[in-house]
Each structure stands twice: as C-alpha cells, then as structure tokens.
Design a protein around this motif. Sequence first.
Motif, PDB file in Angstrom:
ATOM      1  N   UNK A 215      -5.641  13.584   0.435  1.00 28.46           N
ATOM      2  CA  UNK A 215      -5.602  14.411  -0.768  1.00 28.46           C
ATOM      3  C   UNK A 215      -6.020  15.817  -0.386  1.00 28.46           C
ATOM      4  N   UNK A 216      -5.167  16.788  -0.657  1.00 33.50           N
ATOM      5  CA  UNK A 216      -5.447  18.186  -0.349  1.00 33.50           C
ATOM      6  C   UNK A 216      -6.156  18.814  -1.547  1.00 33.50           C
ATOM      7  N   UNK A 217      -7.259  19.484  -1.291  1.00 36.46           N
ATOM      8  CA  UNK A 217      -8.025  20.155  -2.341  1.00 36.46           C
ATOM      9  C   UNK A 217      -7.800  21.668  -2.347  1.00 36.46           C
ATOM     10  N   UNK A 218      -7.612  22.273  -1.163  1.00 40.07           N
ATOM     11  CA  UNK A 218      -7.520  23.736  -1.089  1.00 40.07           C
ATOM     12  C   UNK A 218      -6.779  24.132   0.182  1.00 40.07           C
TER      13      UNK A 218
ATOM     14  N   UNK B 292       0.835  -1.197   0.000  1.00 42.16           N
ATOM     15  CA  UNK B 292       0.000   0.000   0.000  1.00 42.16           C
ATOM     16  C   UNK B 292       0.872   1.250   0.000  1.00 42.16           C
ATOM     17  N   UNK B 293       0.523   2.172  -0.862  1.00 42.63           N
ATOM     18  CA  UNK B 293       1.235   3.439  -0.928  1.00 42.63           C
ATOM     19  C   UNK B 293       0.560   4.436   0.015  1.00 42.63           C
ATOM     20  N   UNK B 294       1.345   5.139   0.802  1.00 43.61           N
ATOM     21  CA  UNK B 294       0.813   6.142   1.723  1.00 43.61           C
ATOM     22  C   UNK B 294       0.970   7.511   1.071  1.00 43.61           C
ATOM     23  N   UNK B 295      -0.136   8.306   1.044  1.00 49.06           N
ATOM     24  CA  UNK B 295      -0.082   9.658   0.506  1.00 49.06           C
ATOM     25  C   UNK B 295      -0.190  10.643   1.662  1.00 49.06           C
ATOM     26  N   UNK B 296       0.762  11.557   1.753  1.00 51.01           N
ATOM     27  CA  UNK B 296       0.774  12.573   2.797  1.00 51.01           C
ATOM     28  C   UNK B 296       0.435  13.935   2.200  1.00 51.01           C
ATOM     29  N   UNK B 297       0.013  14.861   3.051  1.00 48.73           N
ATOM     30  CA  UNK B 297      -0.215  16.237   2.629  1.00 48.73           C
ATOM     31  C   UNK B 297       1.110  16.988   2.672  1.00 48.73           C
ATOM     32  N   UNK B 298       1.277  17.927   1.759  1.00 49.76           N
ATOM     33  CA  UNK B 298       2.501  18.718   1.678  1.00 49.76           C
ATOM     34  C   UNK B 298       2.126  20.183   1.593  1.00 49.76           C
ATOM     35  N   UNK B 299       2.743  21.020   2.419  1.00 48.71           N
ATOM     36  CA  UNK B 299       2.556  22.470   2.373  1.00 48.71           C
ATOM     37  C   UNK B 299       3.936  23.095   2.218  1.00 48.71           C
TER      38      UNK B 299
ATOM     39  N   UNK C  46      -8.034  21.863   3.380  1.00 46.11           N
ATOM     40  CA  UNK C  46      -9.131  20.903   3.315  1.00 46.11           C
ATOM     41  C   UNK C  46      -8.879  19.892   2.214  1.00 46.11           C
ATOM     42  N   UNK C  47      -9.651  18.802   2.254  1.00 48.53           N
ATOM     43  CA  UNK C  47      -9.531  17.749   1.249  1.00 48.53           C
ATOM     44  C   UNK C  47     -10.249  16.508   1.717  1.00 48.53           C
ATOM     45  N   UNK C  48      -9.610  15.345   1.466  1.00 51.73           N
ATOM     46  CA  UNK C  48     -10.212  14.080   1.888  1.00 51.73           C
ATOM     47  C   UNK C  48      -9.127  13.142   2.388  1.00 51.73           C
ATOM     48  N   UNK C  49      -9.525  12.285   3.320  1.00 56.32           N
ATOM     49  CA  UNK C  49      -8.647  11.233   3.824  1.00 56.32           C
ATOM     50  C   UNK C  49      -9.314   9.892   3.557  1.00 56.32           C
TER      51      UNK C  49
ATOM     52  N   UNK D 206     -17.141  12.401   8.876  1.00 56.46           N
ATOM     53  CA  UNK D 206     -17.643  11.183   8.217  1.00 56.46           C
ATOM     54  C   UNK D 206     -18.874  11.396   7.343  1.00 56.46           C
ATOM     55  N   UNK D 207     -19.633  12.465   7.573  1.00 58.78           N
ATOM     56  CA  UNK D 207     -20.823  12.713   6.754  1.00 58.78           C
ATOM     57  C   UNK D 207     -20.473  13.373   5.424  1.00 58.78           C
ATOM     58  N   UNK D 208     -19.212  13.700   5.201  1.00 59.95           N
ATOM     59  CA  UNK D 208     -18.772  14.257   3.923  1.00 59.95           C
ATOM     60  C   UNK D 208     -17.794  13.285   3.277  1.00 59.95           C
ATOM     61  N   UNK D 209     -17.736  13.278   1.938  1.00 58.89           N
ATOM     62  CA  UNK D 209     -16.754  12.433   1.262  1.00 58.89           C
ATOM     63  C   UNK D 209     -15.529  13.232   0.850  1.00 58.89           C
ATOM     64  N   UNK D 210     -15.666  14.545   0.688  1.00 61.09           N
ATOM     65  CA  UNK D 210     -14.534  15.423   0.378  1.00 61.09           C
ATOM     66  C   UNK D 210     -14.948  16.865   0.672  1.00 61.09           C
ATOM     67  N   UNK D 211     -14.011  17.651   1.171  1.00 59.22           N
ATOM     68  CA  UNK D 211     -14.194  19.098   1.295  1.00 59.22           C
ATOM     69  C   UNK D 211     -13.250  19.725   0.277  1.00 59.22           C
ATOM     70  N   UNK D 212     -13.793  20.547  -0.624  1.00 55.66           N
ATOM     71  CA  UNK D 212     -13.026  21.053  -1.754  1.00 55.66           C
ATOM     72  C   UNK D 212     -12.544  22.485  -1.600  1.00 55.66           C
ATOM     73  N   UNK D 213     -13.113  23.243  -0.658  1.00 55.74           N
ATOM     74  CA  UNK D 213     -12.737  24.641  -0.503  1.00 55.74           C
ATOM     75  C   UNK D 213     -13.096  25.105   0.900  1.00 55.74           C
TER      76      UNK D 213
END
Length: 195
Positions: free
Chosen positions: A40-43, A1-8, A58-61, A89-96
Amino acid sequence: NRVKNALLVKMDDNKTPNPFRVLWAKEYFQGDNADIFAIDVEDVYHYNAGRRSEYIMCGKVRRRSQGKTEGFLLRIRGSGAVLSFATYPTTSVLTSVVPTDDRRIGYVAVGKTIRVPSQNDNIEATRDAVYMYVNTNLVPRCLRALRGEFEDDLVGDEGVESGFNKVIRYKNPNSNSPGYDYAVVGTLSLIHISE
C-alpha cells in the motif's frame, strides 16, 4: 489471495495541448518478491538529483511469512526504474517521506510503529508515532518512536496511541543553516482501559 502492487503514473503538466496526458505507468512488485503479497503506497515525493529526476515512495508491505505489515521506502528513477527498496520491521507503516536536502544526503520518513507492552503493563498493543532518517541507500541512521512523550496527563491504566501522517521540509528564513527545517503532523489519542 489477492496481490496488491504499487502503481506510479507519470503525467504531463496541465498546460500542454493534451493536459495530464499519461507519459508512462509502472507497476512495482508484480511477483518480484514472493514473500510480499500486498503493498500500500501512502506518499510519493519527486525531486531533482543533479540532472536526473527521482521519486521516493513510502507505505507498507504485508509479508506472507509474517502476516504483519512493515513500512517501506522505494527509490525510483525519473524513468520509473527501481534504484533501491527497503523495508523496516520496526515500523508498521511509513506515511510520508521527503529528501533531506538538495545534495541528496538522505530522506526523512514518518509513520507508525506497533508497541507491544510488557507483561506488567495493563494495556494492549498500541501504535507509536515514529520518525526516521535514512541515507541514500535507504539504510537507517536514526529511528525513534515517541512512546507517548507529548502527553503529560497519563494516570492509572491509560495508554497513548500516536502516529505521524505527514512530514514537510522548508527553508527557515531566520536560520543561517544551509539545510532545511522539518515539521510533522499527526495524531495523539489517550486509551482508557476499564476493568
């Protein structure tokens, strides 16, 4: 399994002798939470909070235990240190996401949620546009899924899939309110189910 991290990555402005020089780069969730294996970072939004600068991301895990995605918010100091993190948990992704006002009362975030129909519905699971308001501790104070409410022409076995992509805040010159107004943009699709 590949692990994806957030980067700033914080960079200098473009007016210095060395434009866009990297000041620092921080990676988040580098094994910090064994249940989260992809983020995954969206914004990201930068703002000043008094004398400090902060970021809200924000984004999704994706969690190992559930296999589904959840929206997240991550509050970060200007130095890159984590202030707070929350998943929804009630959201699948936050985009902004944007802060609500200069006094840092909270944040407004938009995105999508998965709607699983009841047994009587003749449609599959769809996505609904969602918006939420959270306080500075990232605790939800208001969360609302639209459930296709902007579509008036539904007939028969049609469903609606929607999602918000971006939220902006702005000062309304025609308002006496000291706060901000908000606008969101997204998509709305009819889903036709044929037999």
